[in-house]
Scaffold this active site. Structure first.
Site, PDB file in Angstrom:
ATOM      1  N   HIS A 183       0.817  -1.202   0.000  1.00 28.45           N
ATOM      2  CA  HIS A 183       0.000   0.000   0.000  1.00 28.45           C
ATOM      3  C   HIS A 183       0.860   1.265   0.000  1.00 28.45           C
ATOM      4  O   HIS A 183       0.634   2.171  -0.809  1.00 28.45           O
ATOM      5  CB  HIS A 183      -0.916   0.001   1.225  1.00 28.45           C
ATOM      6  CG  HIS A 183      -1.794   1.205   1.320  1.00 28.45           C
ATOM      7  ND1 HIS A 183      -2.968   1.320   0.618  1.00 28.45           N
ATOM      8  CD2 HIS A 183      -1.657   2.366   2.036  1.00 28.45           C
ATOM      9  CE1 HIS A 183      -3.530   2.488   0.887  1.00 28.45           C
ATOM     10  NE2 HIS A 183      -2.749   3.143   1.753  1.00 28.45           N
ATOM     11  N   HIS A 198       3.396   6.147  -1.769  1.00 32.32           N
ATOM     12  CA  HIS A 198       4.108   7.249  -1.125  1.00 32.32           C
ATOM     13  C   HIS A 198       5.620   7.077  -1.208  1.00 32.32           C
ATOM     14  O   HIS A 198       6.319   7.278  -0.208  1.00 32.32           O
ATOM     15  CB  HIS A 198       3.659   7.375   0.331  1.00 32.32           C
ATOM     16  CG  HIS A 198       2.194   7.586   0.505  1.00 32.32           C
ATOM     17  ND1 HIS A 198       1.567   8.770   0.194  1.00 32.32           N
ATOM     18  CD2 HIS A 198       1.206   6.738   0.931  1.00 32.32           C
ATOM     19  CE1 HIS A 198       0.266   8.666   0.439  1.00 32.32           C
ATOM     20  NE2 HIS A 198       0.022   7.447   0.888  1.00 32.32           N
ATOM     21  N   LYS A 241      -4.478   9.963  -8.629  1.00 31.28           N
ATOM     22  CA  LYS A 241      -4.133  10.189  -7.225  1.00 31.28           C
ATOM     23  C   LYS A 241      -4.270  11.684  -6.953  1.00 31.28           C
ATOM     24  O   LYS A 241      -3.548  12.500  -7.519  1.00 31.28           O
ATOM     25  CB  LYS A 241      -2.706   9.718  -6.922  1.00 31.28           C
ATOM     26  CG  LYS A 241      -2.289   9.902  -5.453  1.00 31.28           C
ATOM     27  CD  LYS A 241      -3.034   8.965  -4.524  1.00 31.28           C
ATOM     28  CE  LYS A 241      -2.536   9.082  -3.087  1.00 31.28           C
ATOM     29  NZ  LYS A 241      -3.227   8.177  -2.156  1.00 31.28           N
TER      30      LYS A 241
END
Length: 307
Positions: A183, A198, A241
């Site tokens: 994730h 990220h 995103k």
């Protein structure tokens, strides 16, 4: 009598939550102050010897937009974010090599079960060994957590990181389709949009392949050298995103260390770090539906909190 009734009600509620898959993290008899977290984060920052130099990574952030416009899906940047990355000097380092080896191990869409081979388990273990036990940065993190009573040995520390980051759980339809590492570092697609994602190395590699289109940024941190922080808008192979924040130019061990530090000491809370004398807030989230070990929670997310 009233006090006894309250205890019975609270016990009943706790048992109900546990039966539904919610559980408290294992209790650690430790108290870590904000100032201690800031102090050790400065130490980790200073020890990040594998971070990029200004000549190794050159970015072109282009258009800065207000938060009110992040949902517009407007491609305002004609050029890629990464203008230059010296792969020969950076990606040949053991921690980068171990990190990049993990990125092709995942099905990005939630609802699709992950299949983990023995080779992939070995890659996970190598990544943790290279980033934590084989760097001064990782040794500093372990020393701090050991001194605060979280871990009594390296084996315990590495095994917990392995479960915390790579243990599988279900985000969709009961399929074992996700992990904290996937994730946060690799990124996922859930409900038709990008979830997590990220990490700057992952971003660069996908952008280089033509699979990621950088649109704009809504936050640029105050740092004048790496690591820096950006909050970015981008399209990943057809999925958007809205704000993907990432530490730019940091080593894989630095990202893993600061996210782990915050998750272990401030699970599910805002964690205040100090990097080069400036504040960086990390937000973490716990995965509450399933646990591992003696009631510990998997990491659900961690990222730089941008305004």
């Amino acid at each position: 009598m009233m006090k006894r009734m309250r205890i019975i009600v609270l016990l009943s509620l706790t048992l109900t939550l546990i039966s539904q898959g919610y559980s408290n993290p294992a209790v650690i008899n430790s108290s870590v102050s904000d100032s201690e977290i800031q102090s050790v984060s400065e130490a980790l920052y200073a020890l990040d010897s594998n971070k990029a130099s200004a000549s190794e990574v050159i970015i072109n952030p282009q258009i800065l937009i207000p938060n009110s416009e992040t949902s517009a899906k407007n491609d305002l940047s004609p050029l890629p974010l990464f203008k230059q990355v010296n792969e020969a000097s950076l990606f040949s380092k053991p921690t980068y090599k171990a990190f990049i080896a993990l990125l092709d191990n995942y099905e990005r869409k939630t609802g699709t079960s992950e299949s983990v081979s023995s080779v992939e388990v070995q890659e996970q273990e190598k990544f943790l060994m290279e980033t934590m036990k084989n760097t001064n940065l990782g040794k500093e993190l372990y020393s701090f957590l050991n001194s605060k009573g979280y871990y009594s040995s390296w084996d315990e520390f590495l095994e917990d990181l392995k479960m915390m980051w790579f243990g599988l759980y279900s985000r969709n339809n009961g399929k074992m389709d996700s992990s904290g590492f996937e994730h946060i570092f690799s990124g996922e697609i859930k409900n038709g949009k990008v979830s997590g994602f990220h990490n700057w190395v992952r971003f660069y590699l996908l952008e280089k392949q033509g699979l990621l289109n950088y649109y704009s940024h809504s936050f640029d941190g105050p740092w004048l050298s790496y690591p820096d922080v950006l909050g970015m808008q981008f399209m990943w192979d057809g999925y958007y995103k809205q704000v993907g924040s990432a530490i730019i130019g940091s080593s894989p061990e630095f990202d893993l260390a600061v996210y782990s530090l915050c998750y272990i000491t401030r699970p599910g809370k805002l964690c205040q770090l100090r990097l080069g004398g400036m504040q960086l807030n990390i937000q973490t989230y716990t995965w509450d539906k399933t646990t591992y070990g003696d009631g510990k929670k998997y990491i659900a997310s961690a990222y730089p909190a941008t305004p």
